[in-house]
Design a protein around this motif. Structure first.
Motif, PDB file in Angstrom:
ATOM      1  N   VAL A   1      -2.588   0.482  -4.310  1.00  0.00           N
ATOM      2  CA  VAL A   1      -2.412  -0.555  -3.606  1.00  0.00           C
ATOM      3  C   VAL A   1      -2.080  -1.619  -4.663  1.00  0.00           C
ATOM      4  O   VAL A   1      -2.827  -1.882  -5.647  1.00  0.00           O
ATOM      5  CB  VAL A   1      -4.002  -0.972  -2.900  1.00  0.00           C
ATOM      6  CG1 VAL A   1      -3.597  -2.125  -2.212  1.00  0.00           C
ATOM      7  CG2 VAL A   1      -4.159   0.144  -1.887  1.00  0.00           C
TER       8      VAL A   1
ATOM      9  N   ASP B   1       0.929  -1.202   0.121  1.00  0.00           N
ATOM     10  CA  ASP B   1      -0.059  -0.022  -0.043  1.00  0.00           C
ATOM     11  C   ASP B   1       0.846   1.252   0.070  1.00  0.00           C
ATOM     12  O   ASP B   1       1.609   1.456   0.855  1.00  0.00           O
ATOM     13  CB  ASP B   1      -0.867   0.286   0.994  1.00  0.00           C
ATOM     14  CG  ASP B   1      -2.294   0.879   1.228  1.00  0.00           C
ATOM     15  OD1 ASP B   1      -1.894   2.070   0.441  1.00  0.00           O
ATOM     16  OD2 ASP B   1      -3.069   0.729   1.989  1.00  0.00           O
TER      17      ASP B   1
ATOM     18  N   ARG C   1      -6.276   4.289  -4.454  1.00  0.00           N
ATOM     19  CA  ARG C   1      -7.205   4.373  -3.244  1.00  0.00           C
ATOM     20  C   ARG C   1      -8.286   5.204  -3.541  1.00  0.00           C
ATOM     21  O   ARG C   1      -8.071   6.197  -4.462  1.00  0.00           O
ATOM     22  CB  ARG C   1      -6.252   5.002  -2.046  1.00  0.00           C
ATOM     23  CG  ARG C   1      -5.177   4.178  -1.541  1.00  0.00           C
ATOM     24  CD  ARG C   1      -4.682   4.919  -0.265  1.00  0.00           C
ATOM     25  NE  ARG C   1      -3.607   4.228   0.352  1.00  0.00           N
ATOM     26  CZ  ARG C   1      -2.470   5.027   0.791  1.00  0.00           C
ATOM     27  NH1 ARG C   1      -2.825   6.361   0.988  1.00  0.00           N
ATOM     28  NH2 ARG C   1      -1.410   4.545   1.241  1.00  0.00           N
TER      29      ARG C   1
END
Length: 157
Positions: free
Chosen positions: A86, A7, A79
């Motif tokens: 991600v 992430d 995101r």
């Protein structure tokens, strides 16, 4: 499967260009030294995967002719709030045939995140451990590849 999730916080993202001579766009490189034999330079037995946001989906003809795609499931998504990307991968152990998925198995592992805020080429990156240093030109990838410096992963039950 070997599951990987990264992430990345990043306020500016650009799609990866696979036909560019330079590292253009944001992306993730996953490098695995299955034999844990280290060394300095790419030896052809290591696994290297890249994941990135792409500007367009390949057409059906491109998909059928591409034999370099690894088996497994891969996902790259921004995101929802636009603050990062991600990356997720589920690589079948059978594809990583040189690694035995059993307690005590060991292999070298590294991650490299490229960051291209301008859209003209990645000017910086973040690496898990030393061992991947990308030359601006993609053709010189092996110059900065040193599995000797990768992190060592030990599988547990």
């Amino acid at each position: 499967h070997l599951y990987i999730s990264v992430d990345v916080s990043d306020d500016v993202s650009h799609s990866f260009s696979s036909d560019s001579e330079v590292w253009k766009g944001d992306g993730l490189m996953i490098a695995i030294d299955p034999d844990l034999d280290g060394g300095f330079g790419y030896n052809g037995r290591d696994y290297v995967f890249t994941q990135a946001l792409m500007g367009k989906k390949p057409d059906k003809e491109d998909q059928e002719g591409d034999q370099g795609e690894p088996e497994g499931q891969y996902s790259v998504r921004r995101r929802l709030d636009g603050t990062g990307t991600v990356y997720e991968a589920a690589v079948p152990w059978q594809y990583l045939a040189r690694i035995q998925p059993a307690a005590g198995s060991r292999f070298g592992f590294n991650l490299y995140v490229t960051d291209d805020d301008s859209g003209h080429g990645a000017s910086k990156g973040l690496v898990l451990t030393p061992g991947i240093c990308l030359d601006r030109r993609r053709s010189l990838f092996g110059r900065g590849y040193s599995p000797e410096l990768f992190a060592e992963v030990v599988l547990e039950e």
